[in-house]
Design a protein around this motif. Sequence first.
Motif, short mmCIF file in Angstrom:
data_model
loop_
_atom_site.label_atom_id
_atom_site.label_comp_id
_atom_site.label_asym_id
_atom_site.label_seq_id
_atom_site.Cartn_x
_atom_site.Cartn_y
_atom_site.Cartn_z
N VAL A 110 0.76 -1.10 0.43
CA VAL A 110 -0.44 0.06 0.49
C VAL A 110 0.84 1.18 0.38
O VAL A 110 0.56 2.05 -0.50
N VAL A 111 2.33 1.42 1.00
CA VAL A 111 3.22 2.09 0.58
C VAL A 111 3.53 2.37 -0.78
O VAL A 111 3.32 4.09 -1.40
N ARG A 112 4.01 1.53 -1.18
CA ARG A 112 4.69 1.82 -2.32
C ARG A 112 3.47 2.02 -3.53
O ARG A 112 3.82 2.90 -4.25
N LEU A 113 2.34 1.72 -3.42
CA LEU A 113 1.74 2.07 -4.06
C LEU A 113 0.59 3.09 -4.10
O LEU A 113 0.94 4.66 -5.01
N GLY A 114 1.36 4.41 -2.65
CA GLY A 114 0.47 5.63 -2.55
C GLY A 114 2.10 6.15 -3.14
O GLY A 114 1.69 7.27 -4.02
N LEU A 115 3.31 5.35 -2.94
CA LEU A 115 4.45 6.27 -3.43
C LEU A 115 4.72 6.49 -4.87
O LEU A 115 4.24 7.62 -5.57
N LEU A 147 2.07 8.75 -6.32
CA LEU A 147 1.84 10.51 -6.03
C LEU A 147 3.16 10.56 -6.75
O LEU A 147 3.19 11.94 -8.09
N LEU A 148 4.25 10.13 -7.35
CA LEU A 148 5.16 10.21 -8.84
C LEU A 148 4.69 9.87 -9.62
O LEU A 148 5.12 11.74 -10.24
N VAL A 149 3.05 9.64 -10.63
CA VAL A 149 2.85 9.68 -11.20
C VAL A 149 2.57 11.25 -11.06
O VAL A 149 1.99 11.78 -12.41
N GLY A 150 1.26 11.62 -9.91
CA GLY A 150 0.66 13.24 -9.64
C GLY A 150 1.99 13.98 -9.97
O GLY A 150 1.17 14.66 -11.17
N ILE A 151 3.09 13.86 -9.23
CA ILE A 151 4.57 14.97 -9.29
C ILE A 151 4.36 14.83 -11.33
O ILE A 151 4.47 16.60 -11.20
N ALA A 152 4.89 13.84 -11.49
CA ALA A 152 5.21 14.42 -13.14
C ALA A 152 3.75 15.01 -13.59
O ALA A 152 4.78 15.08 -15.11
#
Length: 102
Positions: free
Chosen positions: A79-84, A87-92
């Motif tokens: 779940v933490v990996r998926l959330g991160l 988050l990276l996709v959102g930032i990109a």
Amino acid sequence: MSNGPVLAQLLGQATGEGADLVTLRAIVEEAGELGASRALKRMGLDDAHAAKDVAELRELLSAWRDAKKSAWRAVVGWVVRLGLALLLVGIAVRLGFAGWVK
């Protein structure tokens, strides 16, 4: 709730009425052992293999708890990996890197 004070009071009362304290204690001890034996027999733990059976059950329960703990840790990790990753996709996307992919 403990019956120790009640038992002590009953023993004291019987001693006061003339009963021998040693005899009363022996009766109480014998009754306790008989009750414990009956309880073990009802649970099927009155044979020679009972100690081994209980040890195996404890080991099995411990293994189950360890497996459950490991499973929860794995779920939380994913779940933490998926959330991160999200988050990276959102930032990109926010920085405009989506245009680079096209």
